[in-house]
Scaffold this motif. Structure first.
Motif, PDB file in Angstrom:
ATOM      1  N   LEU A 152       0.862  -1.020   0.122  1.00  0.00           N
ATOM      2  CA  LEU A 152      -0.038  -0.065  -0.101  1.00  0.00           C
ATOM      3  C   LEU A 152       0.943   1.322  -0.028  1.00  0.00           C
ATOM      4  CD1 LEU A 152      -2.477   1.716   0.334  1.00  0.00           C
ATOM      5  CD2 LEU A 152      -2.544   1.205   2.755  1.00  0.00           C
ATOM      6  N   GLU A 153       1.929   1.153   0.708  1.00  0.00           N
ATOM      7  CA  GLU A 153       2.850   2.434   0.794  1.00  0.00           C
ATOM      8  C   GLU A 153       3.484   2.568  -0.461  1.00  0.00           C
ATOM      9  OE1 GLU A 153       5.095   3.771   3.686  1.00  0.00           O
ATOM     10  OE2 GLU A 153       3.218   3.876   4.530  1.00  0.00           O
ATOM     11  N   ILE A 154       3.897   1.532  -1.115  1.00  0.00           N
ATOM     12  CA  ILE A 154       4.604   1.697  -2.606  1.00  0.00           C
ATOM     13  C   ILE A 154       3.305   2.310  -3.551  1.00  0.00           C
ATOM     14  CG2 ILE A 154       5.388   0.481  -4.521  1.00  0.00           C
ATOM     15  CD1 ILE A 154       6.618  -1.348  -2.505  1.00  0.00           C
ATOM     16  N   ALA A 155       1.957   1.907  -3.440  1.00  0.00           N
ATOM     17  CA  ALA A 155       1.006   2.248  -4.290  1.00  0.00           C
ATOM     18  C   ALA A 155       0.860   3.801  -4.040  1.00  0.00           C
ATOM     19  CB  ALA A 155      -0.147   1.647  -4.023  1.00  0.00           C
ATOM     20  N   ARG A 156       0.843   4.247  -2.549  1.00  0.00           N
ATOM     21  CA  ARG A 156       0.759   5.660  -2.486  1.00  0.00           C
ATOM     22  C   ARG A 156       1.828   6.488  -2.993  1.00  0.00           C
ATOM     23  NH1 ARG A 156      -0.216   5.631   3.735  1.00  0.00           N
ATOM     24  NH2 ARG A 156      -0.564   7.806   3.412  1.00  0.00           N
ATOM     25  N   ALA A 157       2.998   6.026  -2.852  1.00  0.00           N
ATOM     26  CA  ALA A 157       4.292   6.814  -3.218  1.00  0.00           C
ATOM     27  C   ALA A 157       4.081   6.974  -4.901  1.00  0.00           C
ATOM     28  CB  ALA A 157       5.554   6.053  -3.096  1.00  0.00           C
ATOM     29  N   ILE A 158       3.699   5.857  -5.685  1.00  0.00           N
ATOM     30  CA  ILE A 158       3.733   6.078  -7.117  1.00  0.00           C
ATOM     31  C   ILE A 158       2.551   6.714  -7.687  1.00  0.00           C
ATOM     32  CG2 ILE A 158       5.295   3.744  -7.444  1.00  0.00           C
ATOM     33  CD1 ILE A 158       2.943   2.399  -8.346  1.00  0.00           C
ATOM     34  N   ALA A 159       1.514   6.805  -6.909  1.00  0.00           N
ATOM     35  CA  ALA A 159       0.436   7.718  -7.155  1.00  0.00           C
ATOM     36  C   ALA A 159       0.696   9.174  -7.355  1.00  0.00           C
ATOM     37  CB  ALA A 159      -0.783   7.436  -6.294  1.00  0.00           C
ATOM     38  N   THR A 160       1.852   9.478  -6.614  1.00  0.00           N
ATOM     39  CA  THR A 160       1.997  11.021  -6.859  1.00  0.00           C
ATOM     40  C   THR A 160       3.124  11.264  -7.943  1.00  0.00           C
ATOM     41  OG1 THR A 160       4.122  11.134  -5.324  1.00  0.00           O
ATOM     42  CG2 THR A 160       2.124  11.132  -4.257  1.00  0.00           C
ATOM     43  N   ASP A 161       3.123  10.222  -8.754  1.00  0.00           N
ATOM     44  CA  ASP A 161       3.746  10.669 -10.272  1.00  0.00           C
ATOM     45  C   ASP A 161       5.418  11.048  -9.816  1.00  0.00           C
ATOM     46  OD1 ASP A 161       2.191   9.877 -11.899  1.00  0.00           O
ATOM     47  OD2 ASP A 161       1.193  11.971 -12.078  1.00  0.00           O
ATOM     48  N   PRO A 162       6.103  10.310  -8.853  1.00  0.00           N
ATOM     49  CA  PRO A 162       7.392  10.834  -8.597  1.00  0.00           C
ATOM     50  C   PRO A 162       8.587  10.600  -9.774  1.00  0.00           C
ATOM     51  CG  PRO A 162       7.264   8.611  -7.484  1.00  0.00           C
ATOM     52  CD  PRO A 162       5.682   9.156  -8.294  1.00  0.00           C
ATOM     53  N   GLU A 163       9.532  11.518  -9.593  1.00  0.00           N
ATOM     54  CA  GLU A 163      10.577  11.063 -10.650  1.00  0.00           C
ATOM     55  C   GLU A 163      11.766  10.476  -9.847  1.00  0.00           C
ATOM     56  OE1 GLU A 163      11.791  14.152 -13.890  1.00  0.00           O
ATOM     57  OE2 GLU A 163      11.031  15.434 -12.181  1.00  0.00           O
TER      58      GLU A 163
END
Ligand code: ATP
Ligand code: MG
Length: 255
Positions: A152-163
C-alpha cells in the motif's frame, strides 16, 4: 553544465552524541536505480528521512535537478517529484485501502498533471493493481498484513507521479514469491511499463534493502553505508566482491 539529477553533498546528521549520517555524498542520474545497503544502524533510513525532508541535517546539502531542497518541507518535496515509502508504515487505518491511495492522487503535484477526481479512482486502482492488492481495495487499511501494508505504501508513493522513488526495505515481510513479483514490478515501473503507461518514463530509484540477492538483480548501482559513512559506491558485481563491504555487511546480513 547540466546539474546532476539528484545529489547529496557532505550530509551529516547527529542524534545527541551519535553521528547517524556522516559526511555522505553521492549523485544519481535520471535513468538509474541505486541500491543502498549496510548493517543495522548504518544510517540508511536516516539518510532517506533527510532526503524526504522529515529530518533536517546538521550540515550538507540535498539537491534535486540543481535546486537546493535541503530544508524544504516534506509535502513540498513530494510536489517537487520525490516520493518514498517508510520502514514503519503509517496508513489511514480506518479509510478503505483505495481511499489511502486516492489521497495521494489528490496531491497538488498529481492534480496539476491533469488528473481530476473522476480519473482518480481509476488511477488509485491502477496503483493498487500494480502492487497486487486491488482485490482488497474496499477493505479498511487496518485489515492488511505487514507485507500488504508495504505494498500500500508503494502504491501511495507511485500515485504521486514521482521522478525519484525512495523505497525503504520494500521486500521486508514478503515471502520469496511475493518478493520476486514485487522486484519485477519495481523494474517494470522504472522502465515505464504497466503503471508507467501514465508516465512518459519511470522514476529513478533509491532502494534500501537487506535482501541483497533480490536487490542486486534490480539495481544498476549500489552504495554502501557503515557507521554513517559511505564506504563503497559501484556496480553490483564490484560491490559483492569488495572486502570492506563483505566485512561490514554481507557477512552479517540475513539475505
Ligand atoms: N530519531 C532518532 N533519535 C535518535 N537516534 C536515532 C534516531 N533515528 C535513528 N537513530 C540512530 O541512528 C542510527 C542509524 O539508524 P538508521 O535507522 O538510519 O539505520 P538503518 O541503516 O536504517 O538500520 P536498519 O537496517 O536496522 O533499518 C542508529 O544508531 C539509530 O539508533
Ligand atoms: Mg532502516
Amino acid at each position: 553544465m547540466t546539474p546532476p539529477f539528484f545529489e547529496v553533498e557532505n550530509l551529516t546528521k547527529r542524534f545527541g552524541g551519535l553521528t547517524a549520517v556522516n559526511g555522505v555524498s553521492f549523485q544519481i542520474g535520471r535513468d538509474e536505480v541505486v541500491g543502498m545497503i549496510g548493517p543495522n544502524g548504518a544510517g540508511k533510513t536516516t539518510l532517506l528521512r533527510l532526503i524526504t525532508g522529515i529530518l533536517r541535517p546538521d550540515s550538507g546539502k540535498v539537491r534535486f535537478r540543481g535546486r537546493d531542497i535541503t530544508r524544504v518541507k516534506p509535502w513540498t518535496i513530494v510536489n517537487e517529484g520525490i516520493a518514498g515509502t517508510f520502514q514503519v508504515t503509517r496508513p489511514f487505518r480506518r479509510l478503505p485501502i483505495i481511499a489511502n491511495v486516492m489521497v495521494a492522487c489528490l496531491s497538488p503535484r498529481a492534480m496539476k498533471r491533469g488528473e481530476w477526481v473522476k480519473k482518480i479512482e481509476a488511477k488509485a486502482m491502477d496503483a493498487l493493481e500494480f502492487v497486487g492488492i486491488s482485490d482488497l481495495a474496499l477493505e479498511p487499511a487496518s485489515c492488511l498484513s505487514h507485507g500488504d501494508l508495504r505494498r500500500l505504501e508503494i502504491a501511495r508513493a507511485i500515485a504521486t507521479d514521482p521522478e525519484l522513488l525512495l523505497l525503504d526495505e520494500p521486500f521486508s515481510g514478503l515471502n520469496p514469491a511475493e518478493t520476486d513479483l514485487l522486484a519485477k514490478s519495481i523494474r517494470r515501473l522504472h522502465k515505464g511499463g504497466r503503471f508507467g503507461r501514465l508516465h512518459s518514463e519511470g522514476p529513478a530509484m533509491i532502494i534500501i534493502e537487506h535482501k541483497l540477492a533480490e536487490l542486486m538483480k534490480i539495481v544498476d548501482r549500489v552504495i554502501v553505508l557503515d557507521f554513517g559513512e559511505l564506504i563503497a559506491d559501484g556496480v553490483p558485481e564490484e560491490i559483492v566482491k569488495d572486502e570492506r563491504v563483505i566485512e561490514a555487511c554481507i557477512g552479517k546480513v540475513v539475505s
